[in-house]
Every structure is written in C-alpha cells, then in structure tokens.
Design a protein around this motif. Structure first.
Motif, PDB file in Angstrom:
ATOM      1  N   ILE A 424      11.282   2.803   0.303  1.00 23.23           N
ATOM      2  CA  ILE A 424      12.349   2.000   0.925  1.00 23.23           C
ATOM      3  C   ILE A 424      13.645   2.161   0.144  1.00 23.23           C
ATOM      4  N   ALA A 425      13.545   2.113  -1.194  1.00 21.14           N
ATOM      5  CA  ALA A 425      14.741   2.272  -2.028  1.00 21.14           C
ATOM      6  C   ALA A 425      15.399   3.632  -1.814  1.00 21.14           C
ATOM      7  N   GLU A 426      14.600   4.651  -1.479  1.00 19.97           N
ATOM      8  CA  GLU A 426      15.121   5.998  -1.237  1.00 19.97           C
ATOM      9  C   GLU A 426      15.535   6.220   0.212  1.00 19.97           C
ATOM     10  N   GLY A 427      15.352   5.193   1.043  1.00 20.96           N
ATOM     11  CA  GLY A 427      15.746   5.298   2.446  1.00 20.96           C
ATOM     12  C   GLY A 427      14.733   5.977   3.339  1.00 20.96           C
ATOM     13  N   ASP A 428      13.525   6.245   2.840  1.00 23.97           N
ATOM     14  CA  ASP A 428      12.483   6.894   3.639  1.00 23.97           C
ATOM     15  C   ASP A 428      11.570   5.812   4.222  1.00 23.97           C
ATOM     16  N   PHE A 429      12.016   5.191   5.285  1.00 19.85           N
ATOM     17  CA  PHE A 429      11.307   4.039   5.857  1.00 19.85           C
ATOM     18  C   PHE A 429      10.021   4.449   6.576  1.00 19.85           C
ATOM     19  N   ALA A 430      10.005   5.660   7.131  1.00 17.25           N
ATOM     20  CA  ALA A 430       8.787   6.140   7.776  1.00 17.25           C
ATOM     21  C   ALA A 430       7.681   6.335   6.744  1.00 17.25           C
ATOM     22  N   GLU A 431       8.039   6.878   5.575  1.00 15.03           N
ATOM     23  CA  GLU A 431       7.044   7.070   4.518  1.00 15.03           C
ATOM     24  C   GLU A 431       6.565   5.721   3.986  1.00 15.03           C
ATOM     25  N   ALA A 432       7.474   4.762   3.857  1.00 12.30           N
ATOM     26  CA  ALA A 432       7.085   3.424   3.405  1.00 12.30           C
ATOM     27  C   ALA A 432       6.097   2.800   4.382  1.00 12.30           C
ATOM     28  N   THR A 433       6.356   2.968   5.665  1.00  8.08           N
ATOM     29  CA  THR A 433       5.447   2.425   6.683  1.00  8.08           C
ATOM     30  C   THR A 433       4.077   3.070   6.574  1.00  8.08           C
ATOM     31  N   ARG A 434       4.050   4.397   6.389  1.00  2.05           N
ATOM     32  CA  ARG A 434       2.760   5.101   6.251  1.00  2.05           C
ATOM     33  C   ARG A 434       1.996   4.609   5.025  1.00  2.05           C
ATOM     34  N   LYS A 435       2.715   4.407   3.924  1.00  2.00           N
ATOM     35  CA  LYS A 435       2.055   3.931   2.706  1.00  2.00           C
ATOM     36  C   LYS A 435       1.437   2.548   2.918  1.00  2.00           C
ATOM     37  N   LEU A 436       2.163   1.680   3.599  1.00  2.00           N
ATOM     38  CA  LEU A 436       1.666   0.329   3.839  1.00  2.00           C
ATOM     39  C   LEU A 436       0.484   0.332   4.798  1.00  2.00           C
ATOM     40  N   GLU A 437       0.527   1.180   5.800  1.00  2.00           N
ATOM     41  CA  GLU A 437      -0.607   1.286   6.734  1.00  2.00           C
ATOM     42  C   GLU A 437      -1.846   1.813   6.020  1.00  2.00           C
ATOM     43  N   TYR A 438      -1.640   2.793   5.137  1.00  2.00           N
ATOM     44  CA  TYR A 438      -2.773   3.324   4.382  1.00  2.00           C
ATOM     45  C   TYR A 438      -3.311   2.269   3.412  1.00  2.00           C
ATOM     46  N   LEU A 439      -2.390   1.500   2.801  1.00  2.00           N
ATOM     47  CA  LEU A 439      -2.805   0.409   1.927  1.00  2.00           C
ATOM     48  C   LEU A 439      -3.660  -0.594   2.688  1.00  2.00           C
ATOM     49  N   ALA A 440      -3.247  -0.926   3.907  1.00  2.00           N
ATOM     50  CA  ALA A 440      -4.018  -1.863   4.730  1.00  2.00           C
ATOM     51  C   ALA A 440      -5.431  -1.337   4.972  1.00  2.00           C
ATOM     52  N   THR A 441      -5.526  -0.050   5.293  1.00  2.00           N
ATOM     53  CA  THR A 441      -6.842   0.558   5.534  1.00  2.00           C
ATOM     54  C   THR A 441      -7.735   0.448   4.302  1.00  2.00           C
ATOM     55  N   ARG A 442      -7.173   0.774   3.147  1.00  2.00           N
ATOM     56  CA  ARG A 442      -7.956   0.725   1.912  1.00  2.00           C
ATOM     57  C   ARG A 442      -8.363  -0.714   1.565  1.00  2.00           C
ATOM     58  N   LEU A 443      -7.480  -1.666   1.821  1.00  2.00           N
ATOM     59  CA  LEU A 443      -7.812  -3.063   1.552  1.00  2.00           C
ATOM     60  C   LEU A 443      -8.938  -3.543   2.453  1.00  2.00           C
TER      61      LEU A 443
END
Length: 492
Positions: A424-443
């Motif tokens: 998010i700090a780097e402006g890559d919001f699509a990558e941030a969304t992917r990271k959060l979705e993957y985090l949700a899966t792992r949780l």
C-alpha cells in the motif's frame, strides 16, 4: 580487567589454551569481525570485546591475575542458557544468497528459573483525555484497582494521569494503604487532549525515585489516542529511560492511537506493546503484563548479533514472550526481561553467500546475550554462542526441528500483513489485496476463523479505498502477532 566477563569464551578457547592457541584464535576472530572487513553494527562491539580479551590473556601477568579474580567471582557459572535450532544445517555452495532461519531460546537453568516474585518498581501512566470517557475510563479504573490489590509489600507503585498535562496521582511508594490509592484513582475524569510526553516524563521521574538494579523498573502506558507534535520527544525519553535501566510497555485501546509509534516506544527499551480491542479487556491485559514482569529472572537484557562477512542479518523477531519485530540497529538490541517461568524465543533471518566458501564448516556469526540477575546475587550474566552450518557440494535432505517450523509458519502470517502494508505504501494496491486474500486463506487453514474474516474485509476495503482501515490494520497486525508464541509459551 573485568573478572565478570569470560574472556576465554569471548575468544572461543579453553582455559588451558597455550599462547600460540590464543594468537590463532585472535587472528581467526580478526578475520571475521575486524571493522576493516566487517561493517555490521554487532561486529564492531564483538571485536572490541575480543580485543580486550586478547590484551588480558596474552599478557602472562594479567592473565594470572584475571584467572585468580575469575575464580573468586565464579567465572563460567552463568545460569543463562541458549538453545539453538536451524532451518537447515547443510547449505549448498551457490553464487546466490540463501535464507537461513535460526531460532534461539534464552532461559535460566531449571533449578534457578522457577520463580515469580521479582520486586517491582512500577509506574502506571494513564490517559484520561476526553476520548476515554464512558466505559473506557471506568474499565481502566477497575483494572488499576485490581493491580493495587495484587501489589505486594516489597513492590513500589506510582500512578500518573495525563491529558493536556500530567498529574502524579500516587507518588512512588510501597502500597501499604490500598484503599487511599484506589480512591485517588477514582478521582480521574475525562477531559483534555492526549499529551503522552507529559505523562511519560512524570512517570519516569517517579520511577527514578527508587530506581535500583534490585527491581524490575517499568512504566506501563495506557492510551486511546495519538499524541501530537511530541512523538520524537517521547522516543528520546524512552531511550533515556532504557539507559537508566527502565523499561516501557504500551497498551493502546480502540483504533485511534499510532501503532508504529507505540511499537517503537516499547521496543527501544525491550518492553512490549499491545492492542486492546475493547474496554473490558483492559484488566486482563494489564494483569498479564504485570504478572510477566513479576516473573523476571533477569532484567535489562541485551542482545548482540554479529554476522560474519558474506552473511547479512535481515531481521530479528521476538516470538515470545510479548512478540514483536526488533530493530537490528543500533546494537546492543534491548530485550528487557528474561522470564524465570518461560523462555525468551527469538527468530533470526540471515542471508548467506556461500559461493566462495569451501566445503566444511561455515561460520555464520555470534550471538551474545547479557542480563542483570535479580535477587540477592545482584550480578550480571552473559552467554556467548557461535553459529555454524556446513557447506556441501550437493543438496542434503533434512527435516527442520518441529518447533522452528511451527514458529516459522506463524511468522509467515505476521509477515503477510506487513507485506500488504508495504505494498500500500508503494502504491501497489492490487498486490496488497492479493496478500490480504492469501493471508485470509492461511488463517482459515490454521483455524483462525475470526481473524481470517478480518483479513477478507480488509482486502475488500483496500480494493475500494486504497488504504487499510484503522481498526482492521491493528486487528491484523496484533492478531497475527499474538499467534507467534508456541502453545507452551503463551502468557495465558
């Protein structure tokens, strides 16, 4: 000459080593840690100690005097133990960096560790700004009342309240009159803004009235808001407190406080920071923190990590107790309290270049832990351990220790939310969304249903607003952080 320091251990030699053995050990250490070849912050400190050790031991008269004094002082009787495990013990010779994770457990030997009665010099610094009105302030008062009731005659307690300015509600004293102390706490009313520096400064002044190495000297800050314009002053004050042997822990209530600031404030002294999601949880978290302080075996612990050349230290994470990321600079790294009831566990991430190394033993670096033992002995203890792996020409199949694997799997979850913040700090919001979705899966896979749902909500929020919500960011950061302690090491 310092007979408390084990100069033989610092040089990595036996006590009966010859003069030639000393010279060879010193030369090997110089190749690893001399400032001309190794610029790592920890290496500078390690080489300074090695130089001192060699100057003493290479002089026959000084060595004889040191041996005599060390015998009287009980040299080599440190009760601290370091238990080390590696993600792998064999590394293939490659021209590209390789990852190595190392898990270190720091704990006293069993016969000395079973204690939970360290005397406290404790100051509670309490936010009573306007935003604390209602349930927050009421629950805070109730929590403090319980702490007052649990204080022992040998403890020292002080209480400071703050909003626009600070007021010493209870000057530092042995809590012999709990009824009066609780009545003074009950006088707090919600008003004004949040000026954390004023509260910390008044709190440190109270701690210093009885500050002594016999005590666990600690400030616990509880706030629900951001301090404006004085964050740097607060951090400077925390560093000064650390130099005086005082730790700082922070508890943030709700969503409006600055989590990175509170983390930096606590970690600069070896303390901890906590996210309290609801007002009624204040009592539980406060009691847990103070009980953990009272379980101290040693205080004012420090860590030095000195990687050798061709090795980079990427990160240090405290797994337990009170998990959080630790800054690798400057060194020594404050660790705060070493518990007598559960180990301090740290995860190190190294990047290693093995391309120029020959097959056989490869020296990774040195871990150096020192702390002041509480109680009648009132002495410093220090333990030094060198880390090594083996370089091979072909891949070797090996199974990492189960404890390290479990800690690493939890650390990945914490790092995922961190990577999403960075995206998010780097402006890559699509990558941030992917990271959060993957985090949700792992949780979800780990049975963390509620935290997984929070990650999914934040993924949707980021895709719509290009930022994290205040509540969601803290919930994920401190929620995944709370998973880091292994089941046997949690402060339940």
């Amino acid at each position: 000459m310092d007979p408390v320091q084990d100069y033989y251990a610092i040089l990595g030699v036996a006590h009966n080593t010859t003069e030639e053995g000393l010279r060879l050990a010193y030369r090997a250490a110089a190749r690893r840690f001399h400032p001309d070849v190794n610029k790592a912050p920890g290496a500078v400190i390690v080489f300074r100690d090695i130089n001192t050790a060699y100057e003493v031991l290479s002089d026959r008269q000084r060595r004889s005097e040191y041996d005599r004094l060390a015998s009287v002082q009980g040299l080599g009787t440190s009760n601290l133990r370091l238990i080390t495990s590696y993600s792998r013990r064999f590394l293939k010779r490659l021209d590209e960096p390789q990852l190595l994770y190392t898990l270190i457990k720091i704990q006293p030997a069993l016969e000395r560790g079973l204690t939970a009665d360290a005397p406290l010099n404790l100051c509670l610094v309490l936010d009573h700004s306007t935003s604390m009105k209602g349930a927050r302030l009421q629950h805070l008062k109730s929590a403090v009342h319980r702490i007052v009731d649990e204080c022992r005659p040998e403890d020292i307690l002080s209480i400071v309240s703050f909003s626009d300015d600070a007021e010493v509600l209870v000057p530092a004293q042995h809590p012999t009159d709990p009824r009066t102390i609780k009545a003074l706490v009950s006088t707090m009313r919600p008003e004004g803004a949040t000026a954390i520096y004023q509260g910390l400064r008044a709190g440190l002044a109270q701690i210093e009235r009885f500050c002594d190495s016999r005590y666990v000297n600690h400030i616990v800050l509880i706030t629900d808001g951001r301090t404006y314009g004085d964050e740097e002053e607060c951090l400077k004050l925390a560093r000064e407190a650390h130099l005086r042997g005082v730790g700082v822990s922070g508890m943030g209530i709700g969503e409006d406080w600055h989590d990175n600031f509170l983390d930096a404030l606590a970690s600069s002294t070896g303390g901890s920071s906590t996210y309290i999601t609801s007002a009624d949880a204040v009592s539980r978290f406060l009691q847990e923190r103070i009980r953990s302080l009272a379980a101290a075996y040693a205080e004012r612990a420090h860590l030095i990590v000195a990687p050798t050349t061709r090795v980079d230290l990427n990160s240090v994470t405290r797994i337990s107790p009170n998990p959080m990321s630790l800054s690798v600079e400057p060194q020594p790294i404050p660790l705060g309290t070493i518990s007598g009831l559960s180990p301090t566990m740290l995860m190190f991430q190294f990047h290693i270049l093995t391309g120029e190394a020959g097959p056989g033993e490869f020296y990774v670096g040195r871990i150096d832990v020192s702390a002041e033992v509480l109680g009648a002995t009132n002495r410093a203890e220090r333990v030094v351990q060198d880390l090594t792996v083996t370089i091979v020409e072909e891949d070797v199949e090996e199974e990492p220790p189960a404890e390290l694997l479990e800690a690493l799997s939890k650390l990945v979850l914490y790092r995922l939310q961190d990577r999403a913040r960075e995206a998010i700090a780097e402006g890559d919001f699509a990558e941030a969304t992917r990271k959060l979705e993957y985090l949700a899966t792992r949780l979800f896979e780990n049975g963390e249903e509620e935290l997984g749902q929070a990650a999914l909500r934040e993924a949707r929020y980021v895709s719509q607003t290009q930022t994290l919500s205040d509540e969601g960011a803290k919930r994920l950061k401190y929620g995944t952080r709370s998973l880091l302690p292994l089941p046997g090491d949690r402060n339940d």
